[in-house]
Design a protein around this motif. Structure first.
Motif, PDB file in Angstrom:
ATOM      1  N   ALA A  28      10.657  16.040 -37.786  1.00 39.32           N
ATOM      2  CA  ALA A  28      11.749  16.976 -37.506  1.00 39.32           C
ATOM      3  C   ALA A  28      12.916  16.749 -38.458  1.00 39.32           C
ATOM      4  O   ALA A  28      13.599  17.707 -38.864  1.00 39.32           O
ATOM      5  CB  ALA A  28      12.207  16.827 -36.059  1.00 39.32           C
ATOM      6  N   TYR A  29      13.161  15.491 -38.816  1.00 37.70           N
ATOM      7  CA  TYR A  29      14.255  15.180 -39.741  1.00 37.70           C
ATOM      8  C   TYR A  29      13.858  15.484 -41.179  1.00 37.70           C
ATOM      9  O   TYR A  29      14.698  15.938 -41.979  1.00 37.70           O
ATOM     10  CB  TYR A  29      14.689  13.731 -39.552  1.00 37.70           C
ATOM     11  CG  TYR A  29      15.280  13.505 -38.178  1.00 37.70           C
ATOM     12  CD1 TYR A  29      16.609  13.836 -37.918  1.00 37.70           C
ATOM     13  CD2 TYR A  29      14.491  13.032 -37.128  1.00 37.70           C
ATOM     14  CE1 TYR A  29      17.146  13.682 -36.647  1.00 37.70           C
ATOM     15  CE2 TYR A  29      15.024  12.873 -35.855  1.00 37.70           C
ATOM     16  CZ  TYR A  29      16.344  13.199 -35.617  1.00 37.70           C
ATOM     17  OH  TYR A  29      16.875  13.056 -34.353  1.00 37.70           O
ATOM     18  N   SER A  41      18.524  16.302 -30.483  1.00 40.56           N
ATOM     19  CA  SER A  41      19.596  16.387 -29.485  1.00 40.56           C
ATOM     20  C   SER A  41      20.372  17.688 -29.550  1.00 40.56           C
ATOM     21  O   SER A  41      21.036  18.074 -28.583  1.00 40.56           O
ATOM     22  CB  SER A  41      20.572  15.217 -29.676  1.00 40.56           C
ATOM     23  OG  SER A  41      21.290  15.363 -30.897  1.00 40.56           O
ATOM     24  N   GLY A  42      20.334  18.376 -30.698  1.00 42.05           N
ATOM     25  CA  GLY A  42      21.118  19.591 -30.873  1.00 42.05           C
ATOM     26  C   GLY A  42      22.582  19.327 -31.181  1.00 42.05           C
ATOM     27  O   GLY A  42      23.379  20.264 -31.287  1.00 42.05           O
ATOM     28  N   ARG A  86      25.972  16.264 -43.429  1.00 46.08           N
ATOM     29  CA  ARG A  86      26.212  17.066 -42.229  1.00 46.08           C
ATOM     30  C   ARG A  86      24.939  17.807 -41.836  1.00 46.08           C
ATOM     31  O   ARG A  86      24.258  18.374 -42.681  1.00 46.08           O
ATOM     32  CB  ARG A  86      27.327  18.087 -42.489  1.00 46.08           C
ATOM     33  CG  ARG A  86      28.718  17.481 -42.598  1.00 46.08           C
ATOM     34  CD  ARG A  86      29.727  18.522 -43.032  1.00 46.08           C
ATOM     35  NE  ARG A  86      29.634  18.808 -44.461  1.00 46.08           N
ATOM     36  CZ  ARG A  86      30.210  19.852 -45.052  1.00 46.08           C
ATOM     37  NH1 ARG A  86      30.875  20.741 -44.316  1.00 46.08           N
ATOM     38  NH2 ARG A  86      30.104  20.029 -46.349  1.00 46.08           N
ATOM     39  N   PHE A  87      24.648  17.789 -40.540  1.00 45.73           N
ATOM     40  CA  PHE A  87      23.456  18.485 -40.047  1.00 45.73           C
ATOM     41  C   PHE A  87      23.535  18.595 -38.526  1.00 45.73           C
ATOM     42  O   PHE A  87      24.311  17.891 -37.876  1.00 45.73           O
ATOM     43  CB  PHE A  87      22.178  17.737 -40.443  1.00 45.73           C
ATOM     44  CG  PHE A  87      22.096  16.322 -39.914  1.00 45.73           C
ATOM     45  CD1 PHE A  87      21.423  16.040 -38.731  1.00 45.73           C
ATOM     46  CD2 PHE A  87      22.692  15.260 -40.600  1.00 45.73           C
ATOM     47  CE1 PHE A  87      21.343  14.746 -38.234  1.00 45.73           C
ATOM     48  CE2 PHE A  87      22.622  13.962 -40.119  1.00 45.73           C
ATOM     49  CZ  PHE A  87      21.949  13.700 -38.940  1.00 45.73           C
TER      50      PHE A  87
END
Length: 321
Positions: free
Chosen positions: A171-172, A308-309, A302-303
């Motif tokens: 996911a990352y 966790s959203g 930044r992301f």
């Protein structure tokens, strides 16, 4: 992986460094060998790693430093098994110690965000086996699954996102593939005489901005990059924000993520980054000069966390200017 005897327990020269974490190679299928045949694993290792003398592989095997995935040691007579993984421990004769410390900025169950100092590689390579960010973090956190989510050159310092959980790692990685992460850099470079003159007579005022788009491909040697004619495959937004004593402080945002992109784009503007040993001219190979770090810093990341959203924003201290 099963628990194995520590390869460091073997009798070794004091100038030899051995990786704490094993590397592995997958034995190719017969159809992938282009007609070659290997009866033993040792034969394959000698042929596959031509830069390593055959006697070195024999010594490693006899010292118990080569094994199958289940931990069973490989001997000089072990039969070649296509698609099996062979684990081994990288060695270098004299590992360079990097005298700068990393700093953990944030950690949760899935990630760890860290400041990586100049000169420290992220993963093992070349003359570095244990002096790398991944190994240092595995020791500090006692988590063996620490892995980078993206790249950062050895010579570049700054904020890095690392993953901890193999189940969520993809996911990352996907954040970077989908351009859903914002990276902001700083750099210092010598200004061109023309730009200095324009600033002096106020025909140009700060900030000065450039949009750089061009085609970057591998050069010779292949670990360096060059700009060539053709459709652009790289894009950076670069701004000069401060001037002092003929030097400029730049803010850079890489829109794409080509190898050495910011270094090549600064060179294309006629202002290669201060202390760059690759651009504009590749310097002779030699020990790192710890007094002259490349003046490039990954200052901000930044992301939105895909698990966790939560919106994340991490920064480190800027370059000394």
């Amino acid at each position: 992986m099963p628990n194995l005897s520590n390869p460091h327990d073997q009798s070794l020269s004091s100038t030899t460094a051995i990786a704490a974490q094993p590397s592995y190679v997958v034995l190719p299928r017969v159809s992938e060998l282009a007609g070659k045949q290997y009866h033993t694993v040792l034969e394959f290792l000698i042929e596959h790693f031509k830069q390593i003398d055959a006697s070195v592989w024999l010594q490693r095997i006899e010292a118990g430093k080569v094994h199958w995935q289940n931990g069973e040691l490989i001997t000089a007579d072990s039969i070649y098994q296509a698609t099996a993984r062979v684990y081994y421990y990288r060695e270098v004769l004299a590992e360079t110690k990097v005298p700068f410390a990393e700093q953990v900025l944030y950690q949760d169950n899935d990630t760890i965000v860290v400041y990586k100092p100049h000169f420290l590689p992220v993963t093992p390579g070349g003359n570095y086996v244990n002096e790398c960010l991944v190994h240092r973090l595995r020791i500090a956190t006692q988590i063996d699954t620490v892995a980078p989510a993206h790249r950062l050159d050895k010579d570049t310092a700054g904020v890095m996102l690392m993953t901890l959980n193999p189940q969520t790692r993809h996911a990352y990685h996907q954040l970077f593939l989908d351009d859903k992460i914002t990276k902001d850099y700083q750099a210092i470079a010598t200004l061109t005489p023309q730009l200095l003159a324009q600033l002096a007579d106020n025909t140009v005022i700060l900030p000065v901005h450039w949009t750089v788009k061009n085609r970057i491909v591998a050069a010779n040697p292949s670990f360096t990059m060059q700009v060539v004619e053709g459709e652009a495959n790289s894009h950076s937004e670069i701004s000069l924000v401060a001037v002092k004593d003929g030097f400029g402080l730049f803010e850079l945002s890489p829109i794409t993520g080509k190898t050495h992109q910011l270094r090549v784009h600064m060179q294309s503007l006629g202002m290669p980054i201060l202390h760059d040993r690759f651009y504009p001219v590749l310097q002779p190979k030699g020990p790192d000069n710890f007094d002259k770090p490349l003046q490039l810093l990954a200052k901000r990341l930044r992301f939105t966390d895909p698990i966790s959203g939560i919106s994340q924003d991490f920064q480190c201290q800027g370059l000394n200017f």
